[in-house]
Design a protein around this motif. Structure first.
Motif, PDB file in Angstrom:
ATOM      1  N   CYS A  80       0.693  -1.145  -0.034  1.00  0.00           N
ATOM      2  CA  CYS A  80       0.053  -0.090  -0.088  1.00  0.00           C
ATOM      3  C   CYS A  80       0.980   1.114  -0.058  1.00  0.00           C
ATOM      4  O   CYS A  80       1.655   1.406   0.864  1.00  0.00           O
ATOM      5  N   THR A  81       1.142   1.783  -1.111  1.00  0.00           N
ATOM      6  CA  THR A  81       2.108   3.137  -1.259  1.00  0.00           C
ATOM      7  C   THR A  81       1.578   4.211  -0.508  1.00  0.00           C
ATOM      8  O   THR A  81       2.384   4.900  -0.245  1.00  0.00           O
ATOM      9  N   VAL A 102       6.737  -1.088  -5.602  1.00  0.00           N
ATOM     10  CA  VAL A 102       6.093  -0.802  -6.914  1.00  0.00           C
ATOM     11  C   VAL A 102       7.401  -0.385  -7.756  1.00  0.00           C
ATOM     12  O   VAL A 102       7.069  -0.284  -8.935  1.00  0.00           O
ATOM     13  N   ARG A 103       8.333   0.102  -7.388  1.00  0.00           N
ATOM     14  CA  ARG A 103       9.594   0.724  -8.214  1.00  0.00           C
ATOM     15  C   ARG A 103      10.374  -0.235  -8.752  1.00  0.00           C
ATOM     16  O   ARG A 103      10.806  -0.314  -9.997  1.00  0.00           O
ATOM     17  N   GLU A 104      10.839  -1.282  -7.926  1.00  0.00           N
ATOM     18  CA  GLU A 104      11.769  -2.311  -7.994  1.00  0.00           C
ATOM     19  C   GLU A 104      11.478  -3.602  -7.240  1.00  0.00           C
ATOM     20  O   GLU A 104      12.291  -4.272  -6.211  1.00  0.00           O
ATOM     21  N   PRO A 105      10.307  -4.257  -7.575  1.00  0.00           N
ATOM     22  CA  PRO A 105       9.885  -5.300  -6.707  1.00  0.00           C
ATOM     23  C   PRO A 105      10.727  -6.420  -6.603  1.00  0.00           C
ATOM     24  O   PRO A 105      11.033  -7.247  -5.653  1.00  0.00           O
ATOM     25  N   ARG A 106      11.502  -6.541  -7.872  1.00  0.00           N
ATOM     26  CA  ARG A 106      12.431  -7.663  -7.866  1.00  0.00           C
ATOM     27  C   ARG A 106      13.491  -7.850  -6.799  1.00  0.00           C
ATOM     28  O   ARG A 106      14.164  -8.510  -6.383  1.00  0.00           O
ATOM     29  N   ILE A 109       5.712 -10.713 -12.629  1.00  0.00           N
ATOM     30  CA  ILE A 109       5.499  -9.937 -11.274  1.00  0.00           C
ATOM     31  C   ILE A 109       4.397  -8.984 -11.374  1.00  0.00           C
ATOM     32  O   ILE A 109       4.315  -8.316 -12.217  1.00  0.00           O
ATOM     33  N   ARG A 110       3.314  -9.420 -10.463  1.00  0.00           N
ATOM     34  CA  ARG A 110       2.093  -8.522 -10.208  1.00  0.00           C
ATOM     35  C   ARG A 110       2.283  -7.873  -9.037  1.00  0.00           C
ATOM     36  O   ARG A 110       1.901  -8.616  -8.064  1.00  0.00           O
ATOM     37  N   VAL A 111       2.557  -6.592  -8.880  1.00  0.00           N
ATOM     38  CA  VAL A 111       2.427  -5.794  -7.731  1.00  0.00           C
ATOM     39  C   VAL A 111       0.867  -5.362  -7.561  1.00  0.00           C
ATOM     40  O   VAL A 111       0.337  -4.626  -8.511  1.00  0.00           O
ATOM     41  N   HIS A 112       0.297  -5.517  -6.542  1.00  0.00           N
ATOM     42  CA  HIS A 112      -0.879  -4.712  -6.196  1.00  0.00           C
ATOM     43  C   HIS A 112      -0.872  -3.889  -5.338  1.00  0.00           C
ATOM     44  O   HIS A 112      -0.528  -3.957  -4.145  1.00  0.00           O
ATOM     45  N   ASP A 113      -0.932  -2.450  -5.619  1.00  0.00           N
ATOM     46  CA  ASP A 113      -0.800  -1.514  -4.913  1.00  0.00           C
ATOM     47  C   ASP A 113      -2.472  -1.192  -4.409  1.00  0.00           C
ATOM     48  O   ASP A 113      -3.396  -0.978  -5.071  1.00  0.00           O
TER      49      ASP A 113
END
Lengths: 199, 105
Positions: free
Chosen positions: A102-103, A130-134, A150-154
């Motif tokens: 949650c950003t 959100v910027r560099e999840p890996r 990769i799916r990031v969920h904000d």
């Protein structure tokens, strides 16, 4: 010898919380008992609740389908009380890895996972996930191959998210309870995957 | 789609459906905004309609937030959002965005 306490002045938010709570109690809007009961209820919610949901989805394909279609209804089916929760369950597959952040603040499925860990609320995690999840996942010890999306969920508004991890190999024939024991909080946030201890 | 969600409060009709390309409005109003700054101006694809919810920007002003705004999950390619993103083309970020922040792309 007289008793020596260590005096520590209230921090800003402690002072705000205490002032507000005392005012509400003084005005008869809430009671101290209600506050204590709510704190106790909050502490009683632990990631085991979420793990139960995951384990059921692993052993019951029809349940998993309902869980992915409507997370809220599927939790209620297990008798979990989840007032006001709009739950979206996202499924990890050999092609897709999901992770939650949650950003804007620290939205978190508290009724299923309990109180969020401090790192989840940190500026570091919130801005970098959100910027560099890996890179962030690697710091958690999780290296996701490039072939996996990769799916990031904000989590920015009214929905709350839970990752449905993949059931690991070597768990064939396990009971639901035993399966639930390997589903950690971090697996359901998406910064870890369930592991089976060898031997 | 709209029949899928019934609310007991007045709601704006949904304008988008899954697969539609949308752009997030690039604007910076004052107040309590649930659209992260980093996604404003970006183009993505509607993943699903989540329902309709009272507008949080109005709720923060102690108003009722009605009519409720349709809320979508929108999928963005990381390479679009961050031109120097380190990772494969396929990586995405999905965000909940209220309809009044979206326009057709």
């Amino acid at each position: 010898m007289s008793e020596q306490g260590t005096y520590k002045p209230y921090a800003y938010y402690e002072l705000m919380e205490t002032s507000l709570r005392e005012l509400l109690v003084e005005k008869g809007i809430i009671t101290n008992e209600q506050v204590n009961a709510e704190v106790a209820a909050m502490r009683a919610r632990t990631p085991e609740r979420g793990a139960r949901v995951v384990a059921r989805a692993w052993v019951d394909a029809a349940y998993k389908k309902r869980l992915l279609a409507n997370g809220t209804a599927a939790c209620e089916e297990l008798g979990l009380e989840i007032p006001g929760l709009h739950l979206v369950v996202v499924e990890n597959t050999p092609q897709v890895h999901n992770a939650i952040v949650c950003t804007l603040c620290s939205c978190y499925p508290r009724v299923l996972l309990g109180i969020p860990p401090d790192w989840y609320k940190s500026r570091n995690y919130r801005s970098r996930m959100v910027r560099e999840p890996r890179a962030v996942l690697a710091e958690f010890g999780l290296r996701i191959p490039e072939a996996v999306q990769i799916r990031v969920h904000d989590s920015t508004a009214d929905m709350r998210y839970l990752v449905l991890p993949m059931r690991p190999q070597g768990t064939e024939g396990w009971s639901e309870e035993r399966l639930a024991s390997i589903v950690t909080r971090d697996c359901m946030i998406g910064v870890a995957v369930p592991a089976v201890a060898l031997g | 789609m709209s029949a899928q969600f019934t609310t007991d409060y007045p709601a704006v009709a949904p304008r988008y459906k899954p697969g539609d390309r949308v752009r997030v409005r690039k604007t910076a109003p004052l107040g309590h905004i649930r659209t992260p700054y980093y996604i404003r101006g970006q183009v993505g694809e509607i993943e699903r309609l989540c329902g309709a919810f009272p507008n949080p920007e109005e709720l923060a002003q102690m108003r009722d937030g009605l009519p409720a705004q349709p809320l979508y999950r929108v999928r963005f390619k990381q390479k679009d959002v961050w031109p120097d993103y380190r990772g494969p083309e396929t990586d995405v970020v999905e965000i909940e965005i209220y309809q009044h922040w979206l326009e057709k792309a």
